[in-house]
Each structure stands twice: as structure tokens, then as C-alpha cells.
Design a protein around this motif. Structure first.
Motif, PDB file in Angstrom:
ATOM      1  N   ILE B  39     -50.956  29.261   8.373  1.00 11.47           N
ATOM      2  CA  ILE B  39     -52.266  28.651   8.594  1.00 11.47           C
ATOM      3  C   ILE B  39     -52.474  28.288  10.063  1.00 11.47           C
ATOM      4  O   ILE B  39     -51.594  27.716  10.705  1.00 11.47           O
ATOM      5  N   PHE B  40     -53.646  28.620  10.579  1.00 10.80           N
ATOM      6  CA  PHE B  40     -53.985  28.296  11.954  1.00 10.80           C
ATOM      7  C   PHE B  40     -54.717  26.968  12.080  1.00 10.80           C
ATOM      8  O   PHE B  40     -54.787  26.394  13.144  1.00 10.80           O
ATOM      9  N   THR B  41     -55.318  26.522  10.991  1.00 10.04           N
ATOM     10  CA  THR B  41     -56.131  25.313  11.048  1.00 10.04           C
ATOM     11  C   THR B  41     -55.288  24.110  11.450  1.00 10.04           C
ATOM     12  O   THR B  41     -54.174  23.939  10.971  1.00 10.04           O
ATOM     13  N   PRO B  43     -55.416  20.242  10.986  1.00  8.79           N
ATOM     14  CA  PRO B  43     -56.173  19.203  10.271  1.00  8.79           C
ATOM     15  C   PRO B  43     -56.395  18.012  11.191  1.00  8.79           C
ATOM     16  O   PRO B  43     -55.545  17.131  11.292  1.00  8.79           O
TER      17      PRO B  43
END
Lengths: 421, 200
Positions: B39-41, B43
Motif C-alpha cells: 500500500i502506498f497510502t 494514513p
């Protein structure tokens, strides 16, 4: 294990046994209705969650994770938002039809649940024309879509609705043709009967069943307007297609209809071709042994992993004799596996062009469906190896010919460039 | 082969799906398939992105040692150069209208920057002859009231030279070097300033 398998059936029977005799049929109906009425929205809500999560993961994102653990409360929050949103009806729209259309689209989607065999003896209504009922009811949705598009008084809506009707009508034909083979082999239209007939062998594992399953599933995907066949809602061309002018709870109803229908398509594919609530009919120890051999022989894996894999597979095979998994879990597991495929397709494939879409239905699926009926006939008429081989050969040749015939004509191989001057 | 492209594409998406889970990465590694990070996101409120050193947001005033020893002399060059005119400066003066001096320099009585119209162009930093104004990298400044909270006065703008060295070590080193050179230049040719000895 039988008690767990028949948990809901026995609970229902016990509940009805407490009542006076005259009330039993009515309460029985009420129980079935309320189960569907509770189950359908719950399924729909979590389908949206599953879809958003899987698509997000396929795009290297998290997906909903703000509301509740793993975003599990997200559907509730969305539902609340939809409820309190302003309901906008465009000026000049037909207010009555605009209101009626989403309702009319949800009703058949819920009605479809009536003939689904969820487990052994677990079918809300065992109609002897269950299959016919499925096709009759599911096609009502196209009226609703055209009604909604027409009532919105918007160009995007009407164009989306027209595409939708064309698509649904086209794909209903191969959808029905693919199931004709099932009717021929089982000799019944009852969904429960069709599942019973697959106790020995899932129809997926016959040549005609394999082709029929693919055709039925893809036609179903097209009928519920999902990617890669989502022409009626093509965002890039039509904003949102037939539900462009809908907001608030009416919009939520459109979504509910779409998700319930896609659930129903997966569930009916499971019922017709994937053995319904039956566990895999292959003796599982054979499968386990095969898997154990594969895992044990896999040269890419480390030795301890291979050893553990072999042991796990053998253990699973040994456990299998006890039939530990209730029938309704099998049904839902298969259905959700198909839903995963549906979402997976959406995460992978771009949208088809409208002529490719129609071409697929009329030039590929329709003739293949007719050939498939012939193959099913051969399969039933001749004994095992001969019939299967003949059907498989026929289908392979027909498929190859159809692909050849439908191959796009190559463009002019050499272009001639002419300078402007 | 018809459909091979579709299957290959579905393989790609499925691999991406597996890559986002630790157990999926474990499976892929066991099968000896090259794996990316998933995942690149980021948070955002929980984890913050490590922004580069040159990242800039709004300006602040630098002081050396104590907050009253600020480098700004209220020359108003930045006020005039500021393209959206977000800086407002009033020089500290006594009753006769003569500039008050502290630490041998004039100083601003008022120094306001309206952060809601500042466009982070860094021109004020470039034009300042005293390296008194620098760019901050603090970006969580949302406020409910524009006039109460978004107009930063002198006290809100003042930050120490150590802070500047901490957030932008490279730029601060250059600035310190320049200031030391300037100090040495003013000290050596005349030599009549006892307040600035050339050596420690």
C-alpha cells in the motif's frame, strides 16, 4: 454434524411447532419473508464494503478504514448519509415514475431470493418453475431502469437507460440458452431439483456445463450492468447513466438493486452449475492426495513448507470424511467466491465498447449457446467417455470457429504517409 | 491465444491484492515471486509523511538566544516585496519619533503576517538582508476564525535560530556561514567595535 447442517430448518420447525395448526402456514410465510427482508439489505451493505475493500487493495490503497474496525461500520454511515441527503427531482421530471422506478428495481431483486436454495431443505419457496421464475423476475429490472431514465428528463439518463435495455435484452438470450442445457439434463425447472441433480457431479465439470457456466455468469454480469459491461453507467460518457438524476435514498435503492442482482447472479450460477449447497462431489481424499503430491514436489518451495503442506493436505483429506461443513456455508462460500471474481473483473478490465458488447452477445454467445445445447444432448445420449469426448470436441471446434469468424479484420497493413506539402 | 491477456491482467491485480497484506507477501515470497511494498497510502493523521528538508510553508522570524534579540530591524523590504502584501510592519519608536534600538539594532513593534493570503513564495526570505525571516515547515494550521487565528503577530512568528537549524540544517548552515562572514567583515576593517571581538 447433521444438526448444524439443519440448524435453521430445525429452528423453524420448532418455532412453528409451538403455534396452533391454523397459524402455521401464515407464520411460516412470515418467517421466510422476514429472513429475506433482513438478509437482503445486510448482504447488500456488506457487498459494497467488500467491493470497496478489494478494489482498493488491488489499487494499492486501504479502502474504507475510518469508521469502525477495518471500516466495517462504513455501510451504516453511508446508509445514514443517504437517508438524510436532500432528495432532488429535476424540473420537468415525471415525479411519480421518478419515485416508482427505484422501488420497482429493488422489488424483483429481492424477489429473486425466494427461489434460492440456501442449503439442504433451506429454500424459501420451492417452486416447480423456479428457473423460469428467475428469468421472468430478473427481466423486470429492465423496465425499472428504462422508467428511471425516462422519468429523469435528462439526456444522460435516457441514453444510459436505452443502452441498458438493449444490453439486458441481448444478454438474456444467451443467459437462457446456457441454462436450457441444464434443464435438458436434469429434467426439472425447480432450483432445488437442479441442485439435487448435482450431488454426484457439479455441472461445471462437464464440457457443456463449463461453457454454460461461463456464458451464464458473463451474461449475468452484463445483465446487472457491472464492469466490464457497465455501458449504462459509463462514467466517462454518461456521468452515471440512468441514475444520473437520482440522489438520497432513491439513489441508494438503485445501488441496492444492482448489488442484490449481482449477488443473485452469483448465487444462481452456483445453483445451476457449481453444485449449489453440495460439497465438492470429488472424494476429497483424492484431491488432498493430489494437492499433497503437488506441494511435495514443488521445487520452488522450502523443504519445511513442503512437509507442512503435505501434512495439512492429508489432514484435510482425513477430516473430510466427516463432512464437517454445513451445506449453507458451502453455498455462501461459493457465492462469495464468485462475487470476488466479479469484483476482481471490475478491478482488472476496462469497459467494453458498445459494439463489442453487442457482438459478444449475438455473434459469440448466441451460436455457442445453441451448440452447447447440442453438446449437452450428445453428453446425455452416449455413455461416459464417448459422450464427454464428443461434447468437448464439438465445443472446442465451435469455439475455435466462432473466434476465427469474429476476429476483427486487420487494418490495412501498411499505411502510406503523405507529407502535407 | 484469446483471453490470455485478460488472464495475465487478472494475475497482476491479484498479485497486487496479495502484496497489500503481510500474509500475502509471505505467500509470494515463499513462491519466490518478487514483491513490492504494497500500500502506498499514508494514513495521514496517524502517520506523517517525512517531507524533504527544502519543504516550505509559511515564514517565521528568527531570533538568536532570547526572543527580544531578533534579527529583524524593521526595514520593511519584505513588506514592500511581498507579492500578495501579506506582511505588515511597524517600527518601534519613542515619543519623539526616533527609532528605538535594542542590541544595537532597530526593531519592529508590530510584525504581522496574514497566513491566509501568504502564498509561500519565499521572496521575503530572498530579499531580507539580515536573514531575519525564514520559511517554516509547519503545515497543520487550520483554524476556525480567519482574523483571530490566521494573522500571525510578532510573538507567534518568533522562533529560535536553533529551531531553524533543526528543521533545515543545510540552509541554516549556509545562513550561519554568511552571517559569520558578515560579522567578520564589519569587525576587521574598522576594528573599533569592542562589542564584536573577532575571536572567542
Amino acid at each position: 454434524m447433521n444438526s448444524l447442517d439443519q440448524l435453521f430448518v430445525n429452528a423453524n420447525a420448532f418455532l412453528l411447532g409451538l403455534l396452533p395448526v391454523w397459524a402455521r402456514p401464515w407464520i411460516s410465510i412470515l418467517v421466510r419473508l422476514s429472513v429475506i427482508a433482513v438478509l437482503a439489505p445486510a448482504i447488500m451493505m456488506y457487498l459494497t464494503w467488500i467491493e470497496r475493500k478489494i478494489i482498493a487493495r488491488m489499487q494499492n490503497r486501504f479502502g474504507p478504514d475510518r469508521v469502525g474496525v477495518y471500516g466495517l461500520a462504513q455501510p451504516l454511515a453511508d446508509g445514514l448519509k443517504m437517508l438524510i441527503k436532500e432528495d432532488i427531482v429535476p424540473r420537468g421530471a415525471d415525479r411519480l415514475l421518478h419515485l416508482a422506478a427505484p422501488i420497482l428495481s429493488v422489488v424483483p431483486a429481492i424477489l429473486l431470493f425466494a427461489v434460492l436454495p440456501f442449503g439442504r431443505n433451506m429454500i424459501p419457496a420451492d417452486l416447480n418453475v423456479g428457473l423460469l421464475y428467475f428469468f421472468a423476475v430478473s427481466s423486470v429490472g429492465s423496465y425499472a431502469i428504462f422508467m428511471g431514465g425516462w422519468a429523469s428528463r435528462s439526456k444522460f439518463s435516457i441514453l444510459g437507460a436505452m443502452r441498458s435495455v438493449a444490453q439486458i435484452i441481448s444478454y438474456e438470450v444467451p443467459g437462457v440458452l446456457s441454462v436450457v442445457a441444464v434443464i435438458m439434463v436434469t429434467g426439472t425447472l425447480s432450483t432445488a431439483g437442479i441442485v439435487e441433480a448435482q450431488a454426484e457431479r457439479w455441472f461445471l465439470f462437464t464440457p457443456w456445463g463449463f461453457v454454460g457456466c461461463l456464458m451464464f455468469f458473463l451474461s449475468g454480469v452484463a445483465e446487472v450492468n457491472r464492469t466490464p459491461f457497465d455501458m449504462p453507467e459509463a462514467e466517462s460518457e454518461l456521468v452515471a447513466g440512468f441514475h444520473t438524476e437520482y440522489s438520497g435514498m432513491k439513489f441508494a435503492l438503485w445501488y441496492m438493486a444492482e448489488f442484490l442482482e449481482s449477488f443473485a447472479v452469483c448465487a444462481f450460477t452456483v445453483t445451476f452449475f457449481l453444485g449449489g449447497w453440495h460439497a465438492p462431489a470429488v472424494p476429497f481424499w483424492t484431491l488432498a492426495l493430489l494437492l499433497a503430491i503437488i506441494v511435495g514436489a514443488g521445487t520452488r518451495l522450502a523443504i519445511p513448507v513442503r512437509g507442512a503442506g503435505v501434512l495439512a493436505m492429508l489432514g484435510a483429506g482425513a477430516l473430510w470424511g466427516a463432512q464437517p461443513i454445513p451445506s449453507w456455508i458451502w453455498f455462501f462460500a461459493k457465492t462469495y467466491a464468485l462475487i470476488f471474481v466479479l469484483v476482481w473483473l471490475r478491478g482488472t478490465l476496462p469497459r467494453l465498447r458498445i459494439d463489442q458488447l453487442m457482438g459478444l452477445a449475438w455473434k459469440f454467445f448466441l451460436p455457442l449457446g445453441l451448440v452447447n445445447i447440442l453438446a449437452a444432448g450428445l453428453w446425455t445420449q452416449f455413455p461416459f467417455p464417448l459422450g464427454t469426448a464428443a461434447a468437448a470436441l464439438l465445443l472446442i471446434i465451435a469455439g475455435w470457429l466462432l473466434v476465427r469468424a469474429n476476429a476483427p479484420q486487420s487494418l490495412q497493413p501498411q499505411r502510406v504517409y503523405v507529407f502535407a506539402d | 491465444m484469446i483471453g490470455a491477456g485478460v488472464l495475465r491482467g487478472m494475475g497482476v491485480t491479484f498479485k497486487t491484492l496479495l502484496e497489500t497484506y503481510p500474509w500475502g507477501r509471505a505467500i509470494l515470497r515463499t513462491l519466490q515471486i518478487p514483491v513490492t511494498d504494497g500500500i502506498f497510502t499514508i494514513p495521514y493523521p496517524e502517520t506523517k509523511q517525512q517531507h524533504p528538508e527544502r519543504f516550505r510553508y509559511f515564514p517565521f522570524l528568527v531570533y538568536d538566544g532570547t526572543p527580544d534579540n531578533l534579527r529583524c530591524v524593521a526595514c520593511k523590504i519584505c513588506e514592500q516585496e511581498c507579492p500578495p502584501q501579506s506582511i505588515h510592519i511597524v517600527m518601534e519608536k519613542d515619543e519623539q519619533g526616533r527609532p528605538v534600538k535594542a542590541h544595537g539594532r532597530t526593531l519592529p513593534k508590530q510584525f504581522d503576517v496574514d497566513m491566509s493570503i501568504c502564498m509561500s513564495c519565499r521572496i521575503c526570505v530572498d530579499v531580507c538582508p539580515f536573514d531575519a525571516i525564514e520559511m517554516d515547515n509547519e503545515y497543520e494550521l487550520s483554524a476556525s476564525d480567519r482574523y483571530e487565528h490566521m494573522i500571525f503577530d510578532k510573538h507567534k512568528l518568533l522562533k529560535s535560530a536553533e529551531y531553524f537549524q533543526k528543521i533545515k540544517p543545510t540552509e541554516a548552515a549556509t545562513v550561519d556561514q554568511r552571517l559569520a562572514a558578515k560579522k567578520a567583515k564589519t569587525a576587521s576593517p574598522t576594528g573599533d567595535k569592542p562589542s564584536q571581538p573577532s575571536g572567542p
